[in-house]
Design an enzyme around this catalytic site. Structure first.
Site, PDB file in Angstrom:
ATOM      1  N   TYR A  87       0.838  -1.207   0.000  1.00 20.27           N
ATOM      2  CA  TYR A  87       0.000   0.000   0.000  1.00 20.27           C
ATOM      3  C   TYR A  87       0.871   1.255   0.000  1.00 20.27           C
ATOM      4  CZ  TYR A  87      -3.793   3.200   0.939  1.00 20.27           C
ATOM      5  OH  TYR A  87      -4.694   4.221   0.830  1.00 20.27           O
ATOM      6  N   PHE A 139      -7.909  21.577 -24.524  1.00 21.33           N
ATOM      7  CA  PHE A 139      -8.172  20.150 -24.642  1.00 21.33           C
ATOM      8  C   PHE A 139      -9.380  19.858 -23.758  1.00 21.33           C
ATOM      9  CE2 PHE A 139      -7.975  15.678 -23.570  1.00 21.33           C
ATOM     10  CZ  PHE A 139      -8.120  15.181 -24.856  1.00 21.33           C
ATOM     11  N   THR A 140     -10.191  18.880 -24.173  1.00 21.94           N
ATOM     12  CA  THR A 140     -11.499  18.645 -23.541  1.00 21.94           C
ATOM     13  C   THR A 140     -11.421  18.498 -22.017  1.00 21.94           C
ATOM     14  OG1 THR A 140     -11.190  16.308 -24.069  1.00 21.94           O
ATOM     15  CG2 THR A 140     -12.484  17.616 -25.627  1.00 21.94           C
ATOM     16  N   ASP A 230       1.453  20.291 -20.308  1.00 21.10           N
ATOM     17  CA  ASP A 230       0.794  19.012 -20.575  1.00 21.10           C
ATOM     18  C   ASP A 230       1.795  18.202 -21.397  1.00 21.10           C
ATOM     19  OD1 ASP A 230      -0.627  16.873 -21.525  1.00 21.10           O
ATOM     20  OD2 ASP A 230      -2.469  17.991 -21.880  1.00 21.10           O
ATOM     21  N   LYS A 273      -0.255   7.745 -23.354  1.00 20.56           N
ATOM     22  CA  LYS A 273       0.168   8.098 -24.713  1.00 20.56           C
ATOM     23  C   LYS A 273       1.677   7.838 -24.846  1.00 20.56           C
ATOM     24  CE  LYS A 273      -3.874  10.502 -24.396  1.00 20.56           C
ATOM     25  NZ  LYS A 273      -4.707  10.506 -23.199  1.00 20.56           N
ATOM     26  N   ARG A 397     -13.506  15.396 -33.724  1.00 18.48           N
ATOM     27  CA  ARG A 397     -12.837  16.479 -32.997  1.00 18.48           C
ATOM     28  C   ARG A 397     -13.319  17.788 -33.603  1.00 18.48           C
ATOM     29  NH1 ARG A 397     -10.230  14.321 -28.331  1.00 18.48           N
ATOM     30  NH2 ARG A 397     -12.414  14.677 -28.017  1.00 18.48           N
ATOM     31  N   PHE A 464     -19.205  14.635 -25.995  1.00 21.26           N
ATOM     32  CA  PHE A 464     -18.844  13.809 -27.160  1.00 21.26           C
ATOM     33  C   PHE A 464     -18.695  12.334 -26.805  1.00 21.26           C
ATOM     34  CE2 PHE A 464     -14.397  13.221 -26.004  1.00 21.26           C
ATOM     35  CZ  PHE A 464     -14.194  14.268 -25.119  1.00 21.26           C
TER      36      PHE A 464
HETATM   37  O1  PLI Z   1      -7.187  10.370 -21.020  1.00 23.26           O
HETATM   38  P1  PLI Z   1      -6.370  10.847 -19.823  1.00 23.26           P
HETATM   39  O2  PLI Z   1      -7.217  11.198 -18.679  1.00 23.26           O
HETATM   40  O3  PLI Z   1      -5.276   9.917 -19.461  1.00 23.26           O
HETATM   41  O4  PLI Z   1      -5.599  12.176 -20.309  1.00 23.26           O
HETATM   42  C1  PLI Z   1      -6.246  13.364 -20.603  1.00 23.26           C
HETATM   43  C2  PLI Z   1      -5.508  14.103 -21.674  1.00 23.26           C
HETATM   44  C3  PLI Z   1      -4.796  15.221 -21.333  1.00 23.26           C
HETATM   45  N1  PLI Z   1      -4.122  15.936 -22.290  1.00 23.26           N
HETATM   46  C4  PLI Z   1      -4.150  15.578 -23.588  1.00 23.26           C
HETATM   47  C5  PLI Z   1      -3.413  16.422 -24.564  1.00 23.26           C
HETATM   48  C6  PLI Z   1      -4.826  14.460 -23.982  1.00 23.26           C
HETATM   49  O5  PLI Z   1      -4.806  14.119 -25.269  1.00 23.26           O
HETATM   50  C7  PLI Z   1      -5.562  13.687 -23.012  1.00 23.26           C
HETATM   51  C8  PLI Z   1      -6.340  12.573 -23.381  1.00 23.26           C
HETATM   52  N2  PLI Z   1      -6.554  12.311 -24.645  1.00 23.26           N
HETATM   53  C9  PLI Z   1      -7.318  11.369 -25.179  1.00 23.26           C
HETATM   54  C10 PLI Z   1      -8.109  10.397 -24.379  1.00 23.26           C
HETATM   55  C11 PLI Z   1      -7.370  11.300 -26.617  1.00 23.26           C
HETATM   56  O6  PLI Z   1      -8.010  10.396 -27.154  1.00 23.26           O
HETATM   57  O7  PLI Z   1      -6.738  12.156 -27.259  1.00 23.26           O
END
Ligand code: PLI
Length: 472
Positions: A87, A139-140, A230, A273, A397, A464
């Protein structure tokens, strides 16, 4: 790899073509199936014409996102077996902390379950109600967390970012005049921080130059304003700096990444990513007092500060993924594959965002369907048509992703109305890219007969993801 293979004539003559290839070979495969056209039509209708609502078993080639969809390496899978699931104080946390310190250069690390978990923590701690948060395009999830914390997002990206045909090499740059004007108008105390994203997702995966982040640092230093990065696709951003910015051609991706981060005060990360894992995120900062607040708040929302919502094995996979993702040959092959697809579409004169970005090809739905008004959801329509044609899953998008203005309640009407073909890392082959390009071509041929969509169900947050649509 060039889209046009050498012909028999050229093969005999002096032949200087040299291709790159992926720096890995495939050890395990996962079968793919394409369901029938009738089954696709039914699946799409059941999903309310929203590709997020399709079952993945009904999808053939999945280009919904590059988020959490990477193939992990044998080393990462081996690392998963070394998970220390204590933990508190898991050894995998310390590996991750060392990897972030080593490759990104920040002092302190707070793990989070994914990027938006980190965005939530930073927004809650660093934004006071009514403060502005200038950024290089929204970004969303980022903007939503900033708004939920009481912040007001202000777009200060260069104008070229909103023009899908502009060939500016660094369309992710901050327009420093726009930022200076905002500071002059609102006062530095009313700016929470600058929210800077590497390879700007909503602009088409467009990079920020090193010169721009240096100048941003100088401007913000004059006003005592922090810059948070970011870093989600910052490794891909480093590739474009290496390729396009003078003085960086001989520097490694790792060196460029670390230099870029050194001009910022901290970063949040969706490790799903660049970092080549299926789940995970982190937040890293230099300031001790800020770190204290973050590591206290993470306990409320994510988990103890040495796991932040992640299993020990997940943290180990991220630590190894960080080492792998900064390798020059990896990044070159990754972006090379995106370009392979983009070059094919460009050759066939299909409208896409140029220059080709880091993680995806963005089809320009406005030019694809000039007969559809933005409120007929051209980009959503295009994603639906691609699925019907071949079972390929893309993502909208455009106006659906942009949501509504929290003050007026009106739709945001973004200039960019795009359909994203997002390429997962280390997952698909060049043959898959050919199939994708040919499907886009077929949908383009049928464009004039295509009807738009109307929204029939609209969720309150990040609509979306779960909105439903019907044919007009
Ligand atoms: O999907 P998360 O919660 O791990 O990350 C959010 C996120 C933050 N910044 C940017 C630039 C992103 O592209 C992002 C998530 N993007 C997704 C899910 C996408 O499909 O682009």
């Amino acid at each position: 790899m060039s889209p046009s293979a050498p012909t028999l004539q050229t093969m005999g003559q002096q032949f200087s073509r040299r291709s790159w290839a992926e720096p890995w070979k495939i050890k395990m495969v996962e079968p793919l199936h394409m369901i029938s056209p009738a089954a696709r039509a039914q699946a799409l209708q059941e999903a309310g014409y929203n590709t997020f609502l399709l079952k993945s078993e009904a999808v053939y080639i999945d280009l919904l996102t590059d988020s959490g969809t990477s193939a992990m390496s044998d080393r990462q899978w081996a690392g998963m077996m070394l998970g220390d699931e204590a933990y508190a104080g898991s050894r995998n946390f310390y590996h991750l902390e060392a990897a972030v310190q080593n490759y990104y250069g920040y002092n302190y690390l707070v793990p989070a379950h994914q990027g938006r978990g980190a965005e939530h923590l930073l927004s809650q701690v660093a934004i006071q109600r009514g403060q502005y948060v200038p950024g290089n395009m929204y970004f969303t999830t980022t903007r939503l967390h900033q708004e939920l914390a009481g912040g007001i997002f202000a777009d200060v990206i260069v104008d070229e970012a909103h023009d899908p045909q502009s060939l500016h090499p660094f369309k992710g740059n901050i327009d420093l005049d726009k930022l200076a004007a905002l500071i002059a108008r609102e006062g530095a105390a009313n700016i929470a921080y600058v929210s800077l994203a590497g390879t700007v997702n909503m602009a088409g995966g467009q990079p920020v130059s090193m010169a721009n982040v240096k100048a941003l640092r100088a401007l913000t230093d004059r006003h005592g304003i922090k810059v948070y990065l970011d870093a989600t696709r910052m490794v891909e951003n480093a590739f474009f700096i290496q390729e396009r910015e003078s003085g960086y051609a001989d520097k490694s991706i790792a060196a460029i990444l670390k230099e870029f981060c050194s001009y910022t005060d901290g970063a949040w990360m969706s490790a799903k990513k660049d970092n080549l894992v299926n789940i995970g995120g982190w937040l890293a900062v230099n300031d001790t007092a800020l770190y204290e607040e973050l590591r206290n708040l993470v306990v409320v929302y994510e988990g103890l500060h040495t796991y932040g919502g992640l299993a020990g094995r997940d943290m180990e996979a991220i630590a190894i993924g960080i080492e792998e993702c900064v390798q020059d040959d990896h990044v070159r092959a990754r972006i090379g594959q995106v370009r392979y697809l983009g070059d094919l579409l460009t050759t066939w004169q299909i409208p896409i965002v140029q220059p080709i970005g880091g993680h995806a090809i963005f089809l320009d739905a406005r030019r694809f369907y000039p007969h559809l008004a933005q409120i007929q959801f051209p980009a959503q329509t295009l994603a639906a048509e691609l699925y019907l044609d071949s079972g390929i899953r893309a993502m909208e998008r455009g106006i659906a992703s942009a949501g509504r203005d929290p003050k007026t309640g009106d739709h945001h009407y973004p200039k960019l109305e795009l359909t994203r073909l997002t390429i997962p890392r280390r997952v698909y082959t060049q043959a898959h890219m050919d199939v994708v390009a040919e499907s886009v071509h077929a949908v383009y041929e049928a464009r004039e007969q295509t009807r738009g969509l109307k929204m029939t169900h609209e969720p309150k947050y990040l609509r979306f993801f779960q909105a439903r649509f019907a044919r007009e």
